[in-house]
Design a protein around this motif. Sequence first.
Motif, PDB file in Angstrom:
ATOM      1  N   GLU A 192       0.769  -1.497   0.298  1.00 37.21           N
ATOM      2  CA  GLU A 192       0.060   0.390  -0.074  1.00 37.21           C
ATOM      3  C   GLU A 192       1.054   1.018   0.252  1.00 37.21           C
ATOM      4  O   GLU A 192       2.148   1.786   0.820  1.00 37.21           O
ATOM      5  CB  GLU A 192      -0.450  -0.028   1.239  1.00 37.21           C
ATOM      6  N   TRP A 204      -2.660  -1.695  -2.832  1.00 40.06           N
ATOM      7  CA  TRP A 204      -3.565  -0.496  -3.056  1.00 40.06           C
ATOM      8  C   TRP A 204      -3.116   1.101  -2.804  1.00 40.06           C
ATOM      9  O   TRP A 204      -1.469   1.621  -2.933  1.00 40.06           O
ATOM     10  CB  TRP A 204      -3.460  -0.266  -1.085  1.00 40.06           C
ATOM     11  N   ARG A 206      -3.087   4.719  -1.774  1.00 36.64           N
ATOM     12  CA  ARG A 206      -4.234   5.910  -1.011  1.00 36.64           C
ATOM     13  C   ARG A 206      -4.053   7.041  -0.832  1.00 36.64           C
ATOM     14  O   ARG A 206      -2.517   7.522  -1.024  1.00 36.64           O
ATOM     15  CB  ARG A 206      -4.425   5.406   0.605  1.00 36.64           C
ATOM     16  N   CYS A 213      -7.529   3.392  -3.438  1.00 37.86           N
ATOM     17  CA  CYS A 213      -8.930   3.600  -2.442  1.00 37.86           C
ATOM     18  C   CYS A 213      -9.949   4.167  -3.153  1.00 37.86           C
ATOM     19  O   CYS A 213      -9.614   5.364  -3.387  1.00 37.86           O
ATOM     20  CB  CYS A 213      -7.823   3.185  -1.640  1.00 37.86           C
ATOM     21  N   TYR A 241     -10.965   6.825  -0.906  1.00 38.08           N
ATOM     22  CA  TYR A 241     -10.648   7.476   0.058  1.00 38.08           C
ATOM     23  C   TYR A 241      -9.971   8.407   0.253  1.00 38.08           C
ATOM     24  O   TYR A 241      -9.307   9.032  -0.855  1.00 38.08           O
ATOM     25  CB  TYR A 241     -10.156   6.380   0.750  1.00 38.08           C
ATOM     26  N   THR A 294      -9.275  -1.601   5.923  1.00 37.54           N
ATOM     27  CA  THR A 294      -9.906  -1.916   4.844  1.00 37.54           C
ATOM     28  C   THR A 294      -9.742  -0.539   4.390  1.00 37.54           C
ATOM     29  O   THR A 294      -9.264   0.305   4.836  1.00 37.54           O
ATOM     30  CB  THR A 294     -11.660  -1.801   4.880  1.00 37.54           C
ATOM     31  N   TYR A 295     -10.377  -0.256   3.109  1.00 37.88           N
ATOM     32  CA  TYR A 295      -9.950   1.067   2.266  1.00 37.88           C
ATOM     33  C   TYR A 295      -9.988   2.267   2.869  1.00 37.88           C
ATOM     34  O   TYR A 295     -10.009   3.329   2.381  1.00 37.88           O
ATOM     35  CB  TYR A 295     -10.797   0.849   0.422  1.00 37.88           C
ATOM     36  N   ARG A 296     -10.955   2.044   4.041  1.00 41.31           N
ATOM     37  CA  ARG A 296     -11.643   3.271   4.580  1.00 41.31           C
ATOM     38  C   ARG A 296     -10.986   3.687   6.167  1.00 41.31           C
ATOM     39  O   ARG A 296     -11.341   4.500   6.428  1.00 41.31           O
ATOM     40  CB  ARG A 296     -13.297   2.683   4.913  1.00 41.31           C
TER      41      ARG A 296
END
Length: 464
Positions: A209, A245, A247, A271, A273, A415-417
Motif C-alpha cells: 500500500e 492499494w 491511498r 482506494c 478514500y 479496509t480501504y476506509r
Amino acid sequence: MPAIFAYTELEREKYAIMNIMCVSLGCDKNLADTELMLGILQKKGYSFTDDENLADVIVVNTCCFIGDAKEESIQTLLEMAELKKTGRLRVLVAAGCLAQRYREEIREELPEVDALVGTMAAEEIAEAIEEALAGGISNHYRDLNAPLSVCGDRVVTTGGHYAYLKIAEGCGKHCTYCIIPKVRGDYRSVPMEVLAAQAGKLAEGGVKELILVAQETTLYGVDLYGKKSLHLLLKRLAQVEGIRWIRILYCYPEEITEELVETMAEEPKICHYLDIPVQHASDQVLRRMGRRTSQEQLRSIIAGLRERIPDICLRTTLISGFPGETQEDFEELYRFVNEMEFDRLGVFPYSREEDTPAAEMSGQVEDVVKERRRDELMELQQAVAFEKAESMVGQVLTAMIEGKAADEDVYVARTYRDAPDVDGYLFLNTTAFLDSGDFVKVLVTDSNEYDLIGEIVDEGEDFL
C-alpha cells in the motif's frame, strides 16, 4: 521503530559499532524524511537501536506545526539530552521543522544539541553526525525552495507492508494560521520518474500500500508540468507490480479535478478514500483563514464526489476557535458537520503560532471556549461515526492484515476506509495463519464504536 541492519567489516571498524536511534515526531511527511535519513545512515554502515540507553547518537526529527507539537519536540530533546549524563549518548541531533524554525534559540537554550539539520537537508544527516562526533559545531541547512530531484533508498519503519510516498514539499497557499511555508518553502513536486522508481523499490521490499502525502497532494505537478498531474501520477504508480492499494491524503477540496475523480473511479488500485481538510464552514471564518472555498462550494464538491464514487470514504479536519469565530459561526459549522456526515473527522483547537497573520488578528478566542467547541464537534462526530460503522454490517470488504493479537486467534486489519494510525480497525476471529500485508475478503458481522468485526470469506491474491 527502526530495525537492526547488517554492515560490512570495513564499516564496522570505521564506525566502531556506532548505534543510532531515530525519533520521528509529527506527521507522516516527517516520517518519510526520517526513513530517508535511516536509509542514508544504513548505507554508511551505522547500526540502529530502539533502546535510548544503547544509543551513541540520537536523531530527533522534530515538528513545530502547532503549539503541542512544538512542546513535544522540545521535551523530547530535553529528555534525550539527559542521556549524556546517565547513558552512553555522544551526539544529539535536532532535525526537521523545529530545527529549521528555531535554530538560534536551540543553539542558545539547548547546548546539549550537537547538530542541527534543517528541513531540506535530510540528505546531509551523515555529515552532520560525523562532524559532531569529531567535536565540531554542525549546522546543515539548504535553500527552502530548491528543486526536488533525489529520493534515496529508505528504511521503512511502518512494518513493511505499507509506506508513505511524499510526492511534494512545501506549500504556496499561505493560510493565515499556518507556518509551513516558512519552514518548508513553496510548493515543489518530486519528478514523476523519481516517484515511480521509489515506488518500485518499495514494492520490491514488500510494500503493498502506497499512501501519497504532501502538504497538498492535489497540486502535484503544477510546478514541473504546468498543470495538475496527480491523476497522471496515480496511473503511473498503479502500473507498479506488487502495489495493491494507493491511498491519497491531504487534498485541498478546491483543487480536486474531474480527471482525479475519474481516475479514482476507474483505477481499481486506488482506494475510494480522500482526506479533504476543509477547516471550517462559516464563510466569514474561511475568509479570515485565507482559505479558497465557501461553504456552498464545499457542499457542491462533497456532493459531486459522493455522486461519482458512491462508496467513497471522506475524512476531514476542522479548527475550532479561530480568531473572530463567533458563537453563530460555530453553530453554522456544527450544522455543516451534522449534515455532511463525514466518515472520518478530527478537530483541533486553534493554535496561535508566532509569525503568522492569524496570531495578530483581533478576536482571539479563549482556550476554554476553543476546547469546548472542539469537544462538542467531536461528540457530534462520534455519533455519526458509530452509525457509519453500524451501516457496514453485512457488507463484504477487502482488508489488509496489520497483525495478530498476542495469545488470541484475533487478527487486526484495515479496509480501504481506514488510513493507518488515524482511522479504525477491523478485527477478525480466525485460526487461519496470516501475515501482515496479506489481503483477505471479509464479511462484516458487527461493529464496536469506530471499529468493525468480521469473518474471512476468502483469502488470496486474485482480488482487490
